[in-house]
Design an enzyme around this catalytic site. Sequence first.
Site, PDB file in Angstrom:
ATOM      1  NE  ARG A   1      42.202  35.543  40.026  1.00 44.40           N
ATOM      2  CZ  ARG A   1      42.551  36.261  41.073  1.00 44.40           C
ATOM      3  NH1 ARG A   1      43.269  35.732  42.033  1.00 44.40           N
ATOM      4  NH2 ARG A   1      42.186  37.521  41.179  1.00 44.40           N
TER       5      ARG A   1
ATOM      6  CD  GLU B   1      37.541  42.820  45.036  1.00 42.65           C
ATOM      7  OE1 GLU B   1      37.699  41.601  44.879  1.00 42.65           O
ATOM      8  OE2 GLU B   1      36.759  43.504  44.337  1.00 42.65           O
TER       9      GLU B   1
END
Length: 245
Positions: free
Chosen positions: A97, A134
């Site tokens: 991204r 994460e």
Amino acid sequence: IEQIIDKSCLENSPSESCNTKPDPSTMSAVKKTYAQDGDEARQIAQYLPYFPFKGIPRFYDIGGFLEKPEVFQQIVDIFVERYNEIGIDSVAGLDARGFILGPPIALALKKPFIMMRKQGKMPNAISSDAYDTEYGKRTGLTVQKDKVKKGDRVLIIDDLVATGGTLSSAINLVHMLGGEVVECACVVELKMFIDPSEESGLPSRTKLFKSSNINHVPVWGLISEDVLTNEATLPEGYVDDGEEH
């Protein structure tokens, strides 16, 4: 965090002193126009819905603002103003991204854009060590060896920073080639991971950066989870089909 820009330099000092590039170690003291979670950030936050995705209750979807050209442009303009003032030599975007956000910012600043990709995607590349996110463990990022030169002031761009694992990999790549990271910039910063308590069980970005000897590198996010309250309306039959990447 950051306050309204100080105009006194332009009014009272020679132009040369106003154009001096700040030392990254003192950059947190440099005043900027846009504050984290300021008025502009709160407006943009409306276009960042969150979904239950990849087993995470709040997965923030940048597709919300990408479909609004005026909002996407506003984000680019905010980052361009910030880093035009600070002064950089190149913009590095993180796979994937960061490849959406970085190029328009680099073009507006008239600076080179550098891709930091997953392994095995580019020739003549060096790789950082594996890192944790994460979502789980990742192989290192890569960058082409000739894209960062000694002393280059590099801005690292991604959409979101949480545990800081991906950013730490990118920072290490810049340092391996002799460059310095002026700042890591993201649209969203999850502050809950900056320095959580031991009892929370959350990974600490502060501890990670210290253990990697990169705690001098500043991280800036335009919007934090404090103002990201737009829960997506899930269509009937919605399924969390997020895959590991």
